[in-house]
Scaffold this motif. Sequence first.
Motif, PDB file in Angstrom:
ATOM      1  N   ARG A   1      -1.194  -1.541  16.605  1.00 20.62           N
ATOM      2  CA  ARG A   1      -2.507  -1.649  17.246  1.00 20.62           C
ATOM      3  C   ARG A   1      -3.248  -0.318  17.230  1.00 20.62           C
ATOM      4  NH1 ARG A   1      -5.163  -0.419  21.364  1.00 20.62           N
ATOM      5  NH2 ARG A   1      -3.488   0.666  22.445  1.00 20.62           N
ATOM      6  N   VAL A   2      -2.545   0.756  17.528  1.00 17.66           N
ATOM      7  CA  VAL A   2      -3.156   2.085  17.547  1.00 17.66           C
ATOM      8  C   VAL A   2      -3.587   2.487  16.142  1.00 17.66           C
ATOM      9  CG1 VAL A   2      -2.657   4.542  17.908  1.00 17.66           C
ATOM     10  CG2 VAL A   2      -2.013   2.870  19.643  1.00 17.66           C
ATOM     11  N   ARG A   3      -2.734   2.245  15.141  1.00 20.96           N
ATOM     12  CA  ARG A   3      -3.089   2.609  13.757  1.00 20.96           C
ATOM     13  C   ARG A   3      -4.304   1.820  13.279  1.00 20.96           C
ATOM     14  NH1 ARG A   3      -4.315   5.971  10.165  1.00 20.96           N
ATOM     15  NH2 ARG A   3      -3.736   5.456   8.050  1.00 20.96           N
TER      16      ARG A   3
ATOM     17  N   ILE B   1      -0.762  -6.707   7.395  1.00 16.57           N
ATOM     18  CA  ILE B   1      -0.058  -7.686   6.567  1.00 16.57           C
ATOM     19  C   ILE B   1       1.199  -6.969   6.088  1.00 16.57           C
ATOM     20  CG2 ILE B   1      -0.087  -9.123   4.493  1.00 16.57           C
ATOM     21  CD1 ILE B   1      -3.136  -9.310   4.819  1.00 16.57           C
ATOM     22  N   GLY B   2       2.299  -7.301   6.707  1.00 16.70           N
ATOM     23  CA  GLY B   2       3.534  -6.573   6.424  1.00 16.70           C
ATOM     24  C   GLY B   2       3.336  -5.113   6.789  1.00 16.70           C
ATOM     25  N   PRO B   3       3.749  -4.208   5.897  1.00 15.30           N
ATOM     26  CA  PRO B   3       3.613  -2.782   6.200  1.00 15.30           C
ATOM     27  C   PRO B   3       2.214  -2.217   5.908  1.00 15.30           C
ATOM     28  CG  PRO B   3       4.716  -3.059   4.106  1.00 15.30           C
ATOM     29  CD  PRO B   3       4.506  -4.447   4.676  1.00 15.30           C
TER      30      PRO B   3
ATOM     31  N   ARG C   1       0.844  -2.588  -3.399  1.00 19.20           N
ATOM     32  CA  ARG C   1       0.273  -3.155  -2.183  1.00 19.20           C
ATOM     33  C   ARG C   1      -0.323  -4.535  -2.466  1.00 19.20           C
ATOM     34  NH1 ARG C   1      -2.949  -0.505   2.118  1.00 19.20           N
ATOM     35  NH2 ARG C   1      -4.688  -1.851   2.646  1.00 19.20           N
ATOM     36  N   THR C   2      -1.070  -4.645  -3.560  1.00 22.08           N
ATOM     37  CA  THR C   2      -1.680  -5.917  -3.942  1.00 22.08           C
ATOM     38  C   THR C   2      -0.608  -6.967  -4.214  1.00 22.08           C
ATOM     39  OG1 THR C   2      -3.680  -4.866  -4.801  1.00 22.08           O
ATOM     40  CG2 THR C   2      -3.152  -7.060  -5.654  1.00 22.08           C
TER      41      THR C   2
END
Length: 148
Positions: free
Chosen positions: A19-21, A56-58, A89-90
Amino acid sequence: MMTVERASDSLSRARERVRVRASELRTNATEAESLLWHHLRDRRLGGFKFRRQRPIGPYFADFACIEAQLVIELDGGQYVEQAAADAQRTRFIEQQDFRVLRFWNHEVLTETEAVLERIVQACQNSPTLTPTLSRARERGQDTEGHRS
């Protein structure tokens, strides 16, 4: 019982870090992200709900439309150096059943209408939209009965 509490505390801390990130990423948005968000927020684009900095995941998707399973990523000048990481990532995001649209920041800033048209077309052509949802959207009805 103690291990359940520890697991719960650990999960709570992890959620708080996410949440903070996400909040930090939203606060430090680029000009292109801010402009695109202006057009995507509050169901302004075709009635589709978008979220900013959606985990979404990491990874954090710049913008995500869950109902259309669409992620929008914006790339700046550093993209050439990050091409391999962005490809990974994609692939991960696509493995989560999302489609990914990428735009350069300058495209969003200088060709805004064309970018918006590509996004709305991708949403409308989503295989995840049900015919009922699509018909309700065509009539301009919010199928949830409220705005969220």
